[in-house]
Write a protein that holds these residues in place. Structure first.
Motif, PDB file in Angstrom:
ATOM      1  N   THR A 101       0.848  -1.203   0.000  1.00  0.00           N
ATOM      2  CA  THR A 101       0.000   0.000   0.000  1.00  0.00           C
ATOM      3  C   THR A 101       0.879   1.247   0.000  1.00  0.00           C
ATOM      4  N   HIS A 102       1.909   1.248   0.846  1.00  0.00           N
ATOM      5  CA  HIS A 102       2.801   2.395   0.925  1.00  0.00           C
ATOM      6  C   HIS A 102       3.502   2.611  -0.418  1.00  0.00           C
ATOM      7  N   ARG A 103       3.961   1.524  -1.034  1.00  0.00           N
ATOM      8  CA  ARG A 103       4.664   1.653  -2.329  1.00  0.00           C
ATOM      9  C   ARG A 103       3.747   2.279  -3.373  1.00  0.00           C
ATOM     10  N   GLN A 105       1.091   4.122  -2.875  1.00  0.00           N
ATOM     11  CA  GLN A 105       0.785   5.519  -2.537  1.00  0.00           C
ATOM     12  C   GLN A 105       1.940   6.442  -2.904  1.00  0.00           C
ATOM     13  N   ARG A 106       3.157   6.024  -2.615  1.00  0.00           N
ATOM     14  CA  ARG A 106       4.328   6.864  -2.939  1.00  0.00           C
ATOM     15  C   ARG A 106       4.358   7.137  -4.446  1.00  0.00           C
ATOM     16  N   LYS A 107       4.078   6.078  -5.222  1.00  0.00           N
ATOM     17  CA  LYS A 107       4.132   6.219  -6.670  1.00  0.00           C
ATOM     18  C   LYS A 107       3.119   7.267  -7.143  1.00  0.00           C
ATOM     19  N   VAL A 327      12.011   6.354  12.916  1.00  0.00           N
ATOM     20  CA  VAL A 327      11.784   5.053  13.551  1.00  0.00           C
ATOM     21  C   VAL A 327      10.951   4.167  12.628  1.00  0.00           C
ATOM     22  N   ARG A 328      11.280   2.867  12.591  1.00  0.00           N
ATOM     23  CA  ARG A 328      10.490   1.884  11.842  1.00  0.00           C
ATOM     24  C   ARG A 328      10.245   0.689  12.763  1.00  0.00           C
ATOM     25  N   GLN A 329       9.114   0.024  12.579  1.00  0.00           N
ATOM     26  CA  GLN A 329       8.871  -1.201  13.352  1.00  0.00           C
ATOM     27  C   GLN A 329       9.210  -2.414  12.485  1.00  0.00           C
ATOM     28  N   GLY A 386      15.477  12.003   6.523  1.00  0.00           N
ATOM     29  CA  GLY A 386      15.424  10.553   6.676  1.00  0.00           C
ATOM     30  C   GLY A 386      16.024   9.881   5.450  1.00  0.00           C
ATOM     31  N   GLY A 387      15.543   8.664   5.160  1.00  0.00           N
ATOM     32  CA  GLY A 387      16.132   7.975   4.013  1.00  0.00           C
ATOM     33  C   GLY A 387      15.374   6.729   3.634  1.00  0.00           C
ATOM     34  N   GLY A 388      15.860   6.084   2.559  1.00  0.00           N
ATOM     35  CA  GLY A 388      15.252   4.831   2.097  1.00  0.00           C
ATOM     36  C   GLY A 388      13.861   5.051   1.528  1.00  0.00           C
ATOM     37  N   HIS A 389      13.027   4.024   1.651  1.00  0.00           N
ATOM     38  CA  HIS A 389      11.723   4.060   0.970  1.00  0.00           C
ATOM     39  C   HIS A 389      10.736   5.027   1.611  1.00  0.00           C
ATOM     40  N   ARG A 390      11.048   5.526   2.803  1.00  0.00           N
ATOM     41  CA  ARG A 390      10.152   6.490   3.448  1.00  0.00           C
ATOM     42  C   ARG A 390      10.754   7.886   3.482  1.00  0.00           C
ATOM     43  N   ARG A 391      11.837   8.129   2.740  1.00  0.00           N
ATOM     44  CA  ARG A 391      12.457   9.454   2.808  1.00  0.00           C
ATOM     45  C   ARG A 391      11.395  10.525   2.545  1.00  0.00           C
ATOM     46  N   CYS A 392      11.541  11.652   3.221  1.00  0.00           N
ATOM     47  CA  CYS A 392      10.548  12.725   3.145  1.00  0.00           C
ATOM     48  C   CYS A 392      10.082  12.970   1.705  1.00  0.00           C
ATOM     49  N   LEU A 393       8.784  12.877   1.522  1.00  0.00           N
ATOM     50  CA  LEU A 393       8.199  13.096   0.195  1.00  0.00           C
ATOM     51  C   LEU A 393       8.368  14.555  -0.235  1.00  0.00           C
TER      52      LEU A 393
HETATM   53  C1  HEM Z   1      12.472  21.188   6.826  1.00  0.00           C
HETATM   54  C2  HEM Z   1      11.371  20.582   6.445  1.00  0.00           C
HETATM   55  C3  HEM Z   1      11.146  19.092   6.546  1.00  0.00           C
HETATM   56  C4  HEM Z   1      11.845  18.149   7.255  1.00  0.00           C
HETATM   57  C5  HEM Z   1      13.071  18.350   8.150  1.00  0.00           C
HETATM   58  C6  HEM Z   1      11.198  16.878   7.007  1.00  0.00           C
HETATM   59  C7  HEM Z   1      11.642  15.677   7.523  1.00  0.00           C
HETATM   60  C8  HEM Z   1      11.015  14.471   7.312  1.00  0.00           C
HETATM   61  C9  HEM Z   1      11.473  13.218   7.852  1.00  0.00           C
HETATM   62  C10 HEM Z   1      12.709  13.028   8.715  1.00  0.00           C
HETATM   63  C11 HEM Z   1      10.610  12.268   7.450  1.00  0.00           C
HETATM   64  C12 HEM Z   1      10.668  10.785   7.801  1.00  0.00           C
HETATM   65  C13 HEM Z   1      11.548  10.086   6.795  1.00  0.00           C
HETATM   66  C14 HEM Z   1      11.835   8.653   7.123  1.00  0.00           C
HETATM   67  O1  HEM Z   1      11.029   8.017   7.844  1.00  0.00           O
HETATM   68  O2  HEM Z   1      12.885   8.161   6.678  1.00  0.00           O
HETATM   69  C15 HEM Z   1       9.589  12.908   6.638  1.00  0.00           C
HETATM   70  C16 HEM Z   1       8.537  12.255   6.061  1.00  0.00           C
HETATM   71  C17 HEM Z   1       7.589  12.879   5.294  1.00  0.00           C
HETATM   72  N1  HEM Z   1       7.546  14.216   4.939  1.00  0.00           N
HETATM   73 FE1  HEM Z   1       8.881  15.617   5.456  1.00  0.00          FE
HETATM   74  N2  HEM Z   1      10.139  17.081   6.176  1.00  0.00           N
HETATM   75  C18 HEM Z   1      10.059  18.409   5.869  1.00  0.00           C
HETATM   76  C19 HEM Z   1       9.145  19.020   5.045  1.00  0.00           C
HETATM   77  C20 HEM Z   1       8.125  18.381   4.380  1.00  0.00           C
HETATM   78  C21 HEM Z   1       7.201  19.006   3.466  1.00  0.00           C
HETATM   79  C22 HEM Z   1       7.239  20.476   3.048  1.00  0.00           C
HETATM   80  C23 HEM Z   1       6.316  18.046   3.061  1.00  0.00           C
HETATM   81  C24 HEM Z   1       5.153  18.138   2.123  1.00  0.00           C
HETATM   82  C25 HEM Z   1       4.602  19.235   1.691  1.00  0.00           C
HETATM   83  C26 HEM Z   1       6.695  16.807   3.730  1.00  0.00           C
HETATM   84  C27 HEM Z   1       6.039  15.609   3.591  1.00  0.00           C
HETATM   85  C28 HEM Z   1       6.446  14.416   4.160  1.00  0.00           C
HETATM   86  C29 HEM Z   1       5.718  13.177   4.011  1.00  0.00           C
HETATM   87  C30 HEM Z   1       4.416  12.975   3.240  1.00  0.00           C
HETATM   88  C31 HEM Z   1       6.438  12.207   4.715  1.00  0.00           C
HETATM   89  C32 HEM Z   1       6.093  10.728   4.870  1.00  0.00           C
HETATM   90  C33 HEM Z   1       6.853   9.896   3.844  1.00  0.00           C
HETATM   91  C34 HEM Z   1       6.580   8.407   3.942  1.00  0.00           C
HETATM   92  O3  HEM Z   1       6.265   7.934   5.045  1.00  0.00           O
HETATM   93  O4  HEM Z   1       6.690   7.732   2.900  1.00  0.00           O
HETATM   94  N3  HEM Z   1       7.796  17.058   4.513  1.00  0.00           N
HETATM   95  N4  HEM Z   1       9.868  14.249   6.558  1.00  0.00           N
END
Ligand code: HEM
Length: 444
Positions: A101-103, A105-107, A327-329, A386-393
């Motif tokens: 589901t996550h894959r 959604q990311r796409k 964090v990941r479980q 962050g990084g990998g498959h959940r890196r910030c979108l």
């Molecule tokens: C300085 C600003 C930001 C920082 C420091 C930040 C940092 C992060 C980090 C650390 C994660 C988790 C990554 C992981 O689990 O490896 C994350 C996830 C996420 N971020 Fe950001 N973020 C920022 C801005 C934004 C913005 C502007 C958006 C969207 C408009 C956003 C949307 C998301 C989303 C949707 C996820 C979840 C990704 C997933 O679980 O697949 N972030 N962010």
């Protein structure tokens, strides 16, 4: 040789860590994550277990740990704290989904956040920054975090929800009501999501109003057959792999996720950037010279390409990790730093520890943008997103916004910082405790 073999022995179970009661350790971590991590690391080394309310979290503090987690097969992991976040964000939200589901959604969600889309958002980002910069009054005190919060919210309203410049007030209030409801207790623990707990009732009420508004907007746009150029429009255009569009509920869950993940983080990063820059006249001078080299009204894309401005933004994210860890479980046993951890445990990558490693960043507590001009850190050495498959979108979006907004404000505002800030918990993330108070000397 014998020593090498011994260090390769993989131990079963969880590495040692503080023996505190879960509630007390969670409280310490929520209040002062960096202090809690430093203390545990000092006693137990680079890998240790924190037994907190959401589970047993094995914390890794080095780039090698980051590599292990971020390069591993995503099937090893599911999202963290889903029990508590799911009812708030919606079960279909990207932040709480896992696996296939996550894959999928990311796409679907990635295209609006691709670097190539930034041109479309740059104008709005610059206009919003100019408007809020002009709203400050010379001779008065101001809190920078308040201004950057307003900027970040308006950027989301314009680029994500497509609200026109003249019609922001209603949208702003709607989103502020929701965001103010995100208290750490309600977001981090399912136990507090109870109808008798007033903060939860407030959040539910605010979410109800937002949901109805989004549903109406989706209905209207679909009715008109014109989806719009904003991110909501792109989600309306998007199709799942089978060809079907997203439902209104799916769109609502993702919009709320973008709001929650993108708003506070960006506002805090910008507030820290201004705090660091204005306390160092030599940084401010170099930054202004670089920006002024572009002429009077620079294009947002030109600002985003400036090397020193980029270095200042990166150094801010290094020194002031807005999200100190990810964090990941574990869905299955996983090898982490010489331990074979059981399914169900959690792994964490301690971003802040890596960002403050003196071997990677000499004088790690000093703000030195030049370090990013002299050496590009490796993929597991600089991890604000962050990084990998959940890196910030939203990483590309956020980087772009930081450069455009900071690049706009520093040439327009003369500010005198009134105190040296310290980090403190602000809802889900960490931010400047006092909101960066300044005296506004001049507004251009
Ligand atoms: C300085 C600003 C930001 C920082 C420091 C930040 C940092 C992060 C980090 C650390 C994660 C988790 C990554 C992981 O689990 O490896 C994350 C996830 C996420 N971020 Fe950001 N973020 C920022 C801005 C934004 C913005 C502007 C958006 C969207 C408009 C956003 C949307 C998301 C989303 C949707 C996820 C979840 C990704 C997933 O679980 O697949 N972030 N962010």
């Amino acid at each position: 040789m014998e020593q090498r073999e011994e260090s390769e022995v993989v131990r079963e179970g969880l590495p040692p860590g503080p023996g505190w009661p879960r509630l007390a350790l969670t409280g310490w971590y929520v209040k002062d994550p960096w202090g809690c991590i430093r203390s545990a690391r000092g006693r137990y080394g680079d890998l240790f277990t924190l037994r907190v309310m959401n589970g047993d979290v094995v914390v890794g503090c080095t780039p090698a740990h980051a590599r292990q987690v971020f390069s591993a097969d995503p099937g090893n992991f599911r999202a963290f704290a889903v029990d508590a976040l799911g009812p708030v964000l919606g079960e279909g939200a990207l932040l709480v989904s896992s696996g296939e589901t996550h894959r999928r959604q990311r796409k679907l969600l990635q295209p609006p956040f691709h670097g190539s889309r930034m041109r479309a958002y740059g104008r709005a980002m610059r206009e919003v920054a100019l408007e809020h910069g002009r709203a400050l009054r010379a001779g008065k005190d101001a809190r920078v975090h308040r201004t950057t919060t307003a900027i970040s919210l308006d950027v989301i309203l314009r680029t994500v929800f497509g609200v026109e410049a003249g019609a922001m007030a209603e949208g702003r209030q709607l989103l502020i009501d929701v965001l103010e409801g995100f208290s750490p207790m309600v977001v981090f623990s399912r136990k507090f999501q109870h109808p008798l707990f007033p903060p939860w009732r407030r959040l539910e009420r605010a979410l109800g109003v937002l949901d109805a508004r989004i549903e109406e907007e989706v209905r209207q746009r679909r009715g008109r057959g014109e989806h719009g150029e904003d991110i909501l429009g792109m989600l309306l255009d998007a199709r799942w792999e089978g060809g079907e569009p997203m439902t209104a509920k799916e769109i609502r869950d993702q919009l709320l996720t973008l709001l929650v993940a993108g708003h506070e983080t960006t506002a805090i990063a910008l507030a820290w950037a201004i705090h660091e820059v204005y306390r160092r006249p030599w940084v401010l001078k170099r930054l202004r010279e670089e920006i002024e080299g572009l002429g009077g009204d620079p294009e947002p894309e030109a600002l985003a390409r400036l090397p020193y401005l980029s270095a200042v933004c990166d150094e801010t994210l290094r020194l002031r990790a807005v999200v100190p860890d990810v964090v990941r479980q574990l869905t299955q046993p996983f090898e982490y730093g010489g331990w074979r951890l059981p399914a169900g445990a959690c792994v964490s990558v301690e971003i802040e520890a890596i960002h403050r490693d003196p071997g990677l960043y000499p004088e790690p507590d000093a703000f030195q943008p030049e370090r990013f001009l002299e050496r590009k850190p490796g993929p597991f050495e600089f991890l604000p997103f962050g990084g990998g498959h959940r890196r910030c979108l939203g990483a590309a979006f956020s980087d772009f916004e930081a450069r455009v907004v900071l690049g706009t404000l520093v040439t327009r505002l003369d500010l005198r910082p009134l105190l040296e800030e310290v980090p403190a918990r602000r809802n889900v993330t960490m931010g400047p405790r006092h909101g960066v108070p300044v005296e506004v000397l001049a507004v251009r």
